[in-house]
Structures are given as C-alpha cells and as structure tokens.
Motif scaffolding. Structure first.
Motif, mmCIF file in Angstrom:
data_model
loop_
_atom_site.group_PDB
_atom_site.id
_atom_site.type_symbol
_atom_site.label_atom_id
_atom_site.label_comp_id
_atom_site.label_asym_id
_atom_site.label_seq_id
_atom_site.Cartn_x
_atom_site.Cartn_y
_atom_site.Cartn_z
ATOM 1 N N ASP A 1 25.462 49.564 42.785
ATOM 2 C CA ASP A 1 26.950 49.619 42.299
ATOM 3 C C ASP A 1 27.513 48.731 43.236
ATOM 4 O OD1 ASP A 1 29.260 50.077 40.983
ATOM 5 O OD2 ASP A 1 29.258 52.431 41.533
ATOM 6 N N VAL A 2 28.478 47.777 42.635
ATOM 7 C CA VAL A 2 29.261 46.980 43.449
ATOM 8 C C VAL A 2 30.622 47.752 43.376
ATOM 9 C CG1 VAL A 2 30.543 44.755 44.035
ATOM 10 C CG2 VAL A 2 28.022 44.989 42.877
ATOM 11 N N PRO A 3 31.231 48.057 44.710
ATOM 12 C CA PRO A 3 32.441 48.835 44.779
ATOM 13 C C PRO A 3 33.814 47.978 44.302
ATOM 14 C CG PRO A 3 31.837 48.155 47.101
ATOM 15 C CD PRO A 3 30.649 47.913 46.042
ATOM 16 N N GLU A 4 34.566 48.681 44.079
ATOM 17 C CA GLU A 4 35.921 48.253 43.649
ATOM 18 C C GLU A 4 36.374 47.353 44.740
ATOM 19 O OE1 GLU A 4 39.619 49.536 40.940
ATOM 20 O OE2 GLU A 4 39.416 50.521 42.817
ATOM 21 N N GLN A 5 36.890 46.079 44.453
ATOM 22 C CA GLN A 5 37.633 45.235 45.210
ATOM 23 C C GLN A 5 38.868 44.437 44.651
ATOM 24 O OE1 GLN A 5 35.268 41.714 46.123
ATOM 25 N NE2 GLN A 5 34.290 41.788 44.147
ATOM 26 N N SER A 6 39.663 44.033 45.505
ATOM 27 C CA SER A 6 40.997 43.491 45.062
ATOM 28 C C SER A 6 40.529 41.720 45.184
ATOM 29 C CB SER A 6 42.064 43.786 45.847
ATOM 30 O OG SER A 6 42.031 43.109 47.301
ATOM 31 N N ALA A 7 41.104 41.193 43.863
ATOM 32 C CA ALA A 7 41.143 39.817 43.798
ATOM 33 C C ALA A 7 42.418 39.284 43.591
ATOM 34 C CB ALA A 7 39.627 39.396 43.139
ATOM 35 N N VAL A 8 42.692 37.852 43.474
ATOM 36 C CA VAL A 8 43.787 37.053 43.179
ATOM 37 C C VAL A 8 43.210 36.094 42.021
ATOM 38 C CG1 VAL A 8 45.734 35.826 43.666
ATOM 39 C CG2 VAL A 8 45.049 37.745 45.464
ATOM 40 N N SER A 9 43.996 36.252 40.752
ATOM 41 C CA SER A 9 43.561 35.162 39.925
ATOM 42 C C SER A 9 44.382 33.872 40.284
ATOM 43 C CB SER A 9 43.985 35.656 38.458
ATOM 44 O OG SER A 9 45.282 35.969 38.410
ATOM 45 N N LEU A 10 44.025 33.065 39.307
ATOM 46 C CA LEU A 10 44.867 31.468 39.495
ATOM 47 C C LEU A 10 46.270 31.627 39.337
ATOM 48 C CD1 LEU A 10 44.201 28.617 39.982
ATOM 49 C CD2 LEU A 10 44.055 28.314 37.554
ATOM 50 N N ASP A 11 46.897 32.775 38.566
ATOM 51 C CA ASP A 11 47.999 32.743 38.216
ATOM 52 C C ASP A 11 48.830 33.611 39.113
ATOM 53 O OD1 ASP A 11 46.700 34.912 36.966
ATOM 54 O OD2 ASP A 11 47.803 34.672 35.128
ATOM 55 N N ASN A 12 48.024 34.067 40.363
ATOM 56 C CA ASN A 12 48.717 34.945 41.588
ATOM 57 C C ASN A 12 48.743 36.311 40.989
ATOM 58 O OD1 ASN A 12 48.733 32.751 43.217
ATOM 59 N ND2 ASN A 12 50.699 32.022 42.533
ATOM 60 N N VAL A 13 47.823 36.870 40.415
ATOM 61 C CA VAL A 13 47.715 38.380 39.607
ATOM 62 C C VAL A 13 46.776 39.030 40.360
ATOM 63 C CG1 VAL A 13 47.521 39.748 37.899
ATOM 64 C CG2 VAL A 13 48.770 37.751 37.407
ATOM 65 N N THR A 14 47.086 39.988 41.283
ATOM 66 C CA THR A 14 46.211 40.934 41.750
ATOM 67 C C THR A 14 45.337 41.597 40.953
ATOM 68 O OG1 THR A 14 47.623 40.776 43.965
ATOM 69 C CG2 THR A 14 45.741 42.410 43.936
ATOM 70 N N LEU A 15 44.049 41.614 41.002
ATOM 71 C CA LEU A 15 43.247 42.563 40.113
ATOM 72 C C LEU A 15 42.248 43.423 40.958
ATOM 73 C CD1 LEU A 15 42.150 39.811 37.441
ATOM 74 C CD2 LEU A 15 43.970 41.308 37.296
#
Length: 354
Positions: free
Chosen positions: A89-103
């Motif tokens: 189970d890969v834990p939840e993490q934050s990532a930024v998309s190409l249009d600068n939206v944090t997911l």
C-alpha cells in the motif's frame, strides 16, 4: 538415527516459527515477518519460499522447497524471501500537476521477487526501496500532465509508473507487475471550479441540443411547406391541363358539329327547292331579330324599308348567290400542276403520228 534427527529438526523448526514475530516497519508500511529459522541439519523449506544460506559469512546457496540438509555451525540461514506476489500500500502523498494544482494521491503496488540473491544482496530493504521509487516516479509523471489529463489518462499513468519502476528494480531482483491509483484528492476550491465547469458543460450541451431541435423543427416545417406548395402547383397544373383538354375537346366537338351542320345545309341547298328553304330560313331569322329589338338597349337603328320583308329576303338571297358564284370561280381557277418529268415521260411513251 536419521528419523530421530528429522523429528528433532522438525520440532525445532516449528518452535522457531511459533516464536513472536518481529515488527518490520518503514515509512511506507508495516509488515509482520517471522524470525529466521535455525540450522537443525534437516530443514523443510515451504513452497513459494527461498532460503538464502551463508557458509562462514559468505553466500553459499539457496534452499529449494522441500527437504534440505545443512552443516551445523558452518551454515546459517541469512535471508528468507517469499516468491508470492506482494501487495504494498503506497501511502498518500502530494504532487503538483503541470497546471500547478496540488493533488493528494495514494496507490497500490503489486510486485514479485524473481531473484532471491539480488533481492537479498542488491539492496538493503527491497520493498521499502520499491515503495519510495513508486512515490518519486508518481510525482514525476504527474508533473507532466494537467489536471484534466490525470483523470482521463489514469491507465497511461499507471503503465508509465510500472515501466519506470522496472527499469530501476532489475538490479534488485524485483519485478513490478501492476500499479493502481486508488484515490485522487483535489483542493476544495479546485473541486468547486470543476463542479462549475461540469455544470457549464452540461448547460452548453443542453443549449446546443435545444438549438439543434429548433433547427430540425424549422427544417421540417420548411420541407413541409415546400412539399405542400409543390403538391398544390402540381394539382393546379393537372387542373389546368384537364381544363385545357376539356376546352379543346369542346371546341373540337363544336367544330365537328358545325362542320356536320354545314355539310347537311349544303346538301339541303343542293336539293330541289333548296333556295326556297333558304329564303324561308332567312325570313324566320329576320322576324326573330325584329322581335328582340328594344329589349337590351334603348338605341335602335332600323333600315328605311324595315317593313318590306320580301325585299330583305330577296337581298339576302342575292348576296348568297353572289358569294356562291365567287366560290365556284375560285375552284375553277385552281387547276392541278403536272410535274415536268411526268410530261417528258408521257411524251417519250407516246406513239409516233401516222
């Protein structure tokens, strides 16, 4: 003796497997694994497991499932690797998309150990290394996509992550089978804007459909009017043709009746006492005409001898006689013309004079 050793080894092995498991904890996950089995000379390796044996601190061999024999003190079981498919189970993490939206994204990783030797000596903790590699690869792949493409191309995103993990994990003896994204969480404001975008898209679709419906209705009405006008014009055309045909037939019928009447009249005049009959008819028409005077108009033009009926009849018959003589003279003047070649042929064929 051998039987006693086998029983003793099995009892010790069971005792070692019943010991309290050791907690294996990392930043990515927590798993429970059994302690390493002891060297009891005779060992039974379970199916889908590989035991890595070291002899005097150096790699010796890998025990296959089934019955195996080891030398006491010299041989030691150093690693136990499971060959089953492992789910991490890969834990939840934050990532930024190409249009600068944090997911915020979490996932599930499916992998399997293909080479127990590399998995034991290639990396300190293979599962933790693969989990960290999956997280970094996920951030890298998400940075290449916009928010809309992240939702539409999840399958492509999973495939790219699996490919990147396998390129780095070949030296670790681990093969990544699948990677699946479980949940994607977006910020509340972005979610509201997405909801507004969806509603606007639906309103746009409804407006387009409504306009297309009006367009099709107008086209249908115009087509109906066109067909009605065409049918009406064809009906008028057919009516005019029928009327013209009826009038033509009526004119022909009248002409034929008049021609027949003229022929009968000419035959009657050619008979004996025809002139007397014509004089009687003229006198009757003269009396009938005088009976209709002053009925349709107050203006009347009368000849000076209106009371002399016999003179009027005589004058009418004289006019008729002069017209008949003129027509007979015209008939006599019209003679048939014989062609020259007929005359020449007749002269050649004529016999010589005696």
């Amino acid at each position: 003796m051998l039987q006693t050793l086998c029983r003793t080894g099995g009892a010790v092995l069971k005792h070692s497997q019943r010991t309290v498991p050791v907690l294996w904890a990392t930043q990515a996950q927590q798993r429970w694994v059994s302690s390493l089995p002891m060297n009891t000379v005779v060992l039974f390796v379970p199916q889908q497991e590989s035991w890595v044996v070291e002899r005097m601190g150096r790699f010796h061999r890998i025990l296959e499932p089934g019955l195996n024999f080891l030398i006491p003190i010299l041989d030691k079981i150093r690693y136990v690797q499971s060959l089953k498919e492992i789910v991490i189970d890969v834990p939840e993490q934050s990532a930024v998309s190409l249009d600068n939206v944090t997911l915020q994204i979490d996932g599930v990783l499916y992998l399997r150990i293909l080479d127990p030797f590399k998995a034991s000596y290639g990396v300190e903790d293979p599962e933790y290394a693969v989990t960290q590699l999956a997280q970094t690869t996920m951030r890298s792949e998400l940075g290449k996509l916009t928010l809309d493409k992240v939702f539409r191309e999840r399958e492509t995103l999973n495939t790219n992550i699996v490919h990147s993990i396998n390129q780095a994990s070949d030296d670790w003896g681990i093969r990544c089978l699948r990677y699946e994204i479980k949940d994607i969480h977006v910020p509340p404001r972005v979610k509201e804007s997405m909801q507004m975008q969806v509603e606007a898209e639906r309103k746009k679709r409804a407006t387009v459909l409504e306009s297309e419906g009006h367009k099709e209705a107008a086209i249908n009405v115009a087509e109906g009017r066109k067909q009605a006008q065409i049918l009406a014009s064809e009906g008028q055309k057919a009516e005019q043709i029928n009327n013209a045909a009826g009038e033509a037939n009526a004119v022909l019928a009248k002409a034929e009746a008049k021609a027949k009447a003229i022929r009968l009249l000419s035959d009657a005049l050619a008979e004996q006492n025809g002139n007397a009959a014509a004089s009687l008819s003229v006198a009757e028409q003269y009396v009938s005409a005088f009976s209709k005077l002053a009925k349709e108009s107050n203006t009347i033009l009368l000849p000076s001898n209106s009371g002399d009926i016999s003179g009027m009849v005589t004058q009418a018959m004289a006019i008729y006689g002069s017209l008949a003589k003129q027509s007979s003279k015209k008939i006599e003047r019209v003679t048939p013309v014989t062609p020259e070649w007929v005359m020449e042929k007749s002269e050649d064929a004529a016999p010589p004079a005696q």
